[in-house]
Design an enzyme around this catalytic site. Sequence first.
Site, short mmCIF file in Angstrom:
data_model
loop_
_atom_site.label_atom_id
_atom_site.label_comp_id
_atom_site.label_asym_id
_atom_site.label_seq_id
_atom_site.Cartn_x
_atom_site.Cartn_y
_atom_site.Cartn_z
N GLN A 169 -68.57 -48.67 -4.74
CA GLN A 169 -69.85 -47.94 -4.73
C GLN A 169 -70.71 -48.29 -3.54
OE1 GLN A 169 -71.87 -48.55 -8.60
NE2 GLN A 169 -72.04 -46.33 -8.41
N MET A 170 -70.70 -49.55 -3.16
CA MET A 170 -71.52 -50.01 -2.03
C MET A 170 -70.76 -49.92 -0.72
SD MET A 170 -74.40 -50.82 -3.40
CE MET A 170 -75.28 -51.85 -2.24
N LEU B 157 -67.08 -57.19 -1.86
CA LEU B 157 -66.18 -57.29 -3.02
C LEU B 157 -66.92 -57.76 -4.27
CD1 LEU B 157 -63.39 -58.94 -0.90
CD2 LEU B 157 -63.16 -56.74 -2.09
N THR C 98 -72.18 -60.11 -3.45
CA THR C 98 -73.02 -61.04 -4.20
C THR C 98 -72.09 -62.00 -4.93
OG1 THR C 98 -74.66 -59.31 -4.55
CG2 THR C 98 -74.82 -61.26 -5.95
N LYS D 288 -80.92 -63.89 -2.40
CA LYS D 288 -80.41 -62.74 -3.16
C LYS D 288 -80.32 -63.07 -4.67
CE LYS D 288 -77.88 -59.15 -4.43
NZ LYS D 288 -78.56 -57.89 -4.74
N ASN E 248 -82.42 -61.34 -7.63
CA ASN E 248 -81.78 -60.67 -8.77
C ASN E 248 -82.19 -61.32 -10.08
OD1 ASN E 248 -80.58 -59.15 -6.84
ND2 ASN E 248 -78.57 -59.17 -7.81
N MET F 189 -85.01 -62.62 -10.80
CA MET F 189 -86.34 -62.16 -11.19
C MET F 189 -86.32 -60.70 -11.64
SD MET F 189 -89.92 -62.86 -9.53
CE MET F 189 -91.34 -61.92 -10.03
N SER F 190 -85.64 -59.85 -10.89
CA SER F 190 -85.69 -58.44 -11.30
C SER F 190 -84.88 -58.20 -12.57
CB SER F 190 -85.27 -57.50 -10.16
OG SER F 190 -84.05 -57.89 -9.64
N LYS G 22 -103.76 -67.35 -25.96
CA LYS G 22 -104.25 -66.63 -27.14
C LYS G 22 -103.73 -65.18 -27.15
CE LYS G 22 -108.10 -64.81 -26.63
NZ LYS G 22 -108.76 -63.55 -26.31
P1 NAD Z 1 -67.31 -51.86 -6.90
O1 NAD Z 1 -66.63 -52.44 -8.09
O2 NAD Z 1 -67.76 -50.42 -6.94
O3 NAD Z 1 -66.37 -52.01 -5.62
C1 NAD Z 1 -65.56 -53.10 -5.35
C2 NAD Z 1 -64.40 -52.62 -4.52
O4 NAD Z 1 -63.59 -53.76 -4.18
C3 NAD Z 1 -63.49 -51.63 -5.25
O5 NAD Z 1 -63.27 -50.49 -4.46
C4 NAD Z 1 -62.20 -52.42 -5.46
O6 NAD Z 1 -61.02 -51.62 -5.47
C5 NAD Z 1 -62.23 -53.35 -4.27
N1 NAD Z 1 -61.36 -54.53 -4.40
C6 NAD Z 1 -61.21 -55.31 -5.49
N2 NAD Z 1 -60.30 -56.27 -5.22
C7 NAD Z 1 -59.91 -56.08 -3.94
C8 NAD Z 1 -59.00 -56.75 -3.07
N3 NAD Z 1 -58.32 -57.82 -3.49
N4 NAD Z 1 -58.84 -56.30 -1.83
C9 NAD Z 1 -59.52 -55.21 -1.40
N5 NAD Z 1 -60.39 -54.51 -2.17
C10 NAD Z 1 -60.58 -54.96 -3.42
O7 NAD Z 1 -68.55 -52.83 -6.59
P2 NAD Z 1 -69.87 -52.48 -5.72
O8 NAD Z 1 -70.90 -51.89 -6.61
O9 NAD Z 1 -69.47 -51.80 -4.47
O10 NAD Z 1 -70.37 -53.98 -5.41
C11 NAD Z 1 -69.79 -54.77 -4.37
C12 NAD Z 1 -70.63 -56.01 -4.21
O11 NAD Z 1 -71.97 -55.64 -3.90
C13 NAD Z 1 -70.71 -56.87 -5.48
O12 NAD Z 1 -70.66 -58.22 -5.12
C14 NAD Z 1 -72.05 -56.47 -6.07
O13 NAD Z 1 -72.61 -57.50 -6.90
C15 NAD Z 1 -72.88 -56.23 -4.82
N6 NAD Z 1 -74.03 -55.35 -4.96
C16 NAD Z 1 -73.94 -54.20 -5.69
C17 NAD Z 1 -75.05 -53.36 -5.79
C18 NAD Z 1 -74.99 -52.06 -6.57
O14 NAD Z 1 -76.07 -51.43 -6.76
N7 NAD Z 1 -73.83 -51.59 -6.97
C19 NAD Z 1 -76.25 -53.69 -5.14
C20 NAD Z 1 -76.31 -54.86 -4.38
C21 NAD Z 1 -75.18 -55.68 -4.29
#
Ligand code: NAD
Length: 297
Positions: A11-12, A65, A96, A171, A175, A177-178, A240
């Site tokens: 997603q990110m 990841l 993260t 970070k 997180n 706190m929020s 109170k």
């Molecule tokens: P996600 O689960 O959508 O994506 C993770 C990706 O990593 C997937 O496409 C998966 O196939 C891939 N992956 C897993 N194992 C792998 C490997 N061995 N080799 C290569 N690729 C591999 O997660 P996300 O939402 O993109 O989050 C990624 C990071 O960003 C996390 O640490 C998350 O905590 C952090 N984060 C997420 C958000 C959010 O709003 N989603 C915001 C800030 C930070």
Amino acid sequence: MSTIGFIGLGQMGTPMALNLIKGGHSVKVFDINQDAVQQLVEQGASAATSPADAALDSEFVVTMLPNGTLVKNVILGENGVTTTLDKNALLIDMSTIHPLETDSLIKQMSELGFSMMEAPVGRTSEHAVRGELLIMAGGTKEQVERAKPLFACMGNETVDCGGAGKGIRVKIINNYMSIALNALSAEAATLSEAIGLDWETSMQVMSGTPAGKGHFTTTWPGKVLAGDLSPVFMVDLAHKDLGIALDLANQVNVPMPCGAAAREMYNLTRAAGRGRQDWTAVLEQLRVSSGLAPKVS
Ligand code: NAD
């Protein structure tokens, strides 16, 4: 423009990699999900067959990841980044993960002669799409400077957190706190509804007070952070009011675990003789109870 290996296209990672491509960089992507790789290839990336392949001939490698174990495997495992990474390249972990895992990885990479920094991100995947992430950079001044052109593609705000491991720590605190505030806010909203209030009205009131705005920018700067605990609103009075809210919740069967825990903080503060101090004294009391040197007498 730089050559970048990007690993983790979720997603990110997908929008972040896309914004690097849009920024004119040459991006080679890897993910265990082939569909995610294909989607990026259709938008101008080249496909890597492994983390090692993504790192080959790259000036930067970015990892995005889900957790620290995966980050470690992708970097140091079989066919990992370090098997091909150039000693002049910069590895940026934007995931993260646990700060102690970050510390350990940076140490191991340094011992192997590689340069690594962390740069976790704030906000959501919608901000990632718009290139509006908040980037919390942990690394040396030189590493942060070097990574800035990449950060400028993925985010609209970069905070230099002051050294290796500091970015991921900020970070996690952010997180904490929020995420905790989400639970406290849910208690307030539920109690509001359970005692027959119109939530829109409650929100209107609270969005203009420390309830909605938080304390960092409202109550703390002029009082506890300025070394002044003379009361504008006393700990005893706050205690109170908190008690009244918890009593109301008790009568309508709304569980208030965050509020109950908060009352213990006020009890602790009052027991320390601070009942007639400003309510921001809760911060000073917790600091002192945690073994930190007093700042306000
Ligand atoms: P996600 O689960 O959508 O994506 C993770 C990706 O990593 C997937 O496409 C998966 O196939 C891939 N992956 C897993 N194992 C792998 C490997 N061995 N080799 C290569 N690729 C591999 O997660 P996300 O939402 O993109 O989050 C990624 C990071 O960003 C996390 O640490 C998350 O905590 C952090 N984060 C997420 C958000 C959010 O709003 N989603 C915001 C800030 C930070």
